[in-house]
Design a protein around this motif. Sequence first.
Motif, PDB file in Angstrom:
ATOM      1  N   VAL A 134     -17.257  22.150  12.128  1.00 49.74           N
ATOM      2  CA  VAL A 134     -17.211  20.739  12.520  1.00 49.74           C
ATOM      3  C   VAL A 134     -16.326  19.961  11.536  1.00 49.74           C
ATOM      4  N   ALA A 135     -16.495  20.208  10.245  1.00 51.40           N
ATOM      5  CA  ALA A 135     -15.689  19.521   9.234  1.00 51.40           C
ATOM      6  C   ALA A 135     -14.202  19.821   9.427  1.00 51.40           C
ATOM      7  N   GLU A 136     -13.874  21.052   9.718  1.00 49.68           N
ATOM      8  CA  GLU A 136     -12.471  21.420   9.948  1.00 49.68           C
ATOM      9  C   GLU A 136     -11.912  20.685  11.164  1.00 49.68           C
ATOM     10  N   ARG A 137     -12.704  20.565  12.215  1.00 50.81           N
ATOM     11  CA  ARG A 137     -12.253  19.813  13.399  1.00 50.81           C
ATOM     12  C   ARG A 137     -12.021  18.341  13.043  1.00 50.81           C
ATOM     13  N   CYS A 138     -12.881  17.777  12.210  1.00 50.86           N
ATOM     14  CA  CYS A 138     -12.692  16.380  11.787  1.00 50.86           C
ATOM     15  C   CYS A 138     -11.405  16.230  10.984  1.00 50.86           C
ATOM     16  N   LEU A 139     -11.161  17.145  10.063  1.00 49.42           N
ATOM     17  CA  LEU A 139      -9.931  17.094   9.270  1.00 49.42           C
ATOM     18  C   LEU A 139      -8.700  17.252  10.158  1.00 49.42           C
ATOM     19  N   ASN A 140      -8.754  18.189  11.102  1.00 47.89           N
ATOM     20  CA  ASN A 140      -7.632  18.401  12.022  1.00 47.89           C
ATOM     21  C   ASN A 140      -7.379  17.180  12.893  1.00 47.89           C
ATOM     22  N   ALA A 141      -8.451  16.540  13.354  1.00 52.47           N
ATOM     23  CA  ALA A 141      -8.312  15.391  14.255  1.00 52.47           C
ATOM     24  C   ALA A 141      -7.540  14.250  13.607  1.00 52.47           C
ATOM     25  N   PHE A 142      -7.598  14.158  12.287  1.00 52.34           N
ATOM     26  CA  PHE A 142      -6.896  13.084  11.579  1.00 52.34           C
ATOM     27  C   PHE A 142      -5.699  13.605  10.787  1.00 52.34           C
ATOM     28  N   SER A 143      -5.277  14.827  11.113  1.00 49.73           N
ATOM     29  CA  SER A 143      -4.069  15.442  10.532  1.00 49.73           C
ATOM     30  C   SER A 143      -4.114  15.527   9.013  1.00 49.73           C
ATOM     31  N   VAL A 144      -5.292  15.831   8.460  1.00 53.86           N
ATOM     32  CA  VAL A 144      -5.410  15.995   7.013  1.00 53.86           C
ATOM     33  C   VAL A 144      -6.040  17.349   6.655  1.00 53.86           C
ATOM     34  N   SER A 145      -5.932  18.287   7.578  1.00 51.24           N
ATOM     35  CA  SER A 145      -6.402  19.639   7.280  1.00 51.24           C
ATOM     36  C   SER A 145      -5.618  20.164   6.086  1.00 51.24           C
ATOM     37  N   GLY A 146      -6.292  20.759   5.160  1.00 48.08           N
ATOM     38  CA  GLY A 146      -5.645  21.253   3.960  1.00 48.08           C
ATOM     39  C   GLY A 146      -5.728  20.271   2.798  1.00 48.08           C
ATOM     40  N   SER A 147      -6.176  19.045   3.041  1.00 44.65           N
ATOM     41  CA  SER A 147      -6.335  18.073   1.956  1.00 44.65           C
ATOM     42  C   SER A 147      -7.375  18.565   0.965  1.00 44.65           C
ATOM     43  N   PHE A 148      -8.418  19.157   1.493  1.00 46.10           N
ATOM     44  CA  PHE A 148      -9.443  19.843   0.715  1.00 46.10           C
ATOM     45  C   PHE A 148     -10.237  20.702   1.674  1.00 46.10           C
ATOM     46  N   ALA A 149     -11.008  21.590   1.135  1.00 41.63           N
ATOM     47  CA  ALA A 149     -11.745  22.550   1.954  1.00 41.63           C
ATOM     48  C   ALA A 149     -12.824  21.858   2.774  1.00 41.63           C
ATOM     49  N   PRO A 150     -13.044  22.310   4.007  1.00 39.54           N
ATOM     50  CA  PRO A 150     -14.140  21.762   4.811  1.00 39.54           C
ATOM     51  C   PRO A 150     -15.491  21.875   4.099  1.00 39.54           C
ATOM     52  N   SER A 151     -15.625  22.873   3.240  1.00 40.28           N
ATOM     53  CA  SER A 151     -16.883  23.032   2.497  1.00 40.28           C
ATOM     54  C   SER A 151     -17.181  21.817   1.615  1.00 40.28           C
ATOM     55  N   VAL A 152     -16.145  21.088   1.199  1.00 42.61           N
ATOM     56  CA  VAL A 152     -16.345  19.873   0.404  1.00 42.61           C
ATOM     57  C   VAL A 152     -17.070  18.819   1.246  1.00 42.61           C
TER      58      VAL A 152
END
Length: 176
Positions: free
Chosen positions: A49-67
Amino acid sequence: IRTEQLAGQSYFPTAVEEDQFSAIGNAVHSYFAALPSMRGLDDTGKERVAERCLNAFSVSGSFAPSVIVATGNRFIDWVESKFPEAKWLTEIPVTAARAAGGKWNGTLDLVLELSNGTFVIIDHKSVPMRRQYCEAKAATYAGQLEAYKEMLHTDETPVAATWIHFPLAGVAVEFA
C-alpha cells in the motif's frame, strides 16, 4: 502547547529536492488516511500500500515503503496507548456555520471518537520536517485547529483535544 515525541526514529529524506516535499507529504498523508482499513494486514501488505501511495505521487524511491509503514505503526501504537478503544474516523468532510458569519468547509484528517462521547481531532502534516522544528511549525496551524473545533462545536460535538501530527518526524503537538 504540549509536544510528544513518538517512539522510533525521525525520517527525513535527504536525497530528494525540496520541490518534492509536497508530493512526499501527499503520499504519506494518503497512507495515513488508509490506516484503519489496513488493520488486518501484515507489514508486507502495508508496504505494498505504501509503495502504491509513493507511486501515485511520483516519489517512489524517495525512501523505502517500510519507512511509511514504520511511521504508521508507531502512530497506531501511540493512539492506542493514549486513546484506548477510540473509534477512528478519517477524511471527514465538514461544513458548518462560522461564528463570525459565512461557512466553514473542510476535511478533518482524523477524528477519534472516545468512549466517553468526546472527540479528538488530529491533523497530519506529512511533509518532511526535522523534529526540532515541529513545535514552531505546529503553532502556525493553531488557527486551523480552532476552525476545526468550531466546525464540530456548531454540531454540539464535544472536542476533548486537538493535535498536529508530523508522521515522518514522529512528533505530535497538542493544543489546549
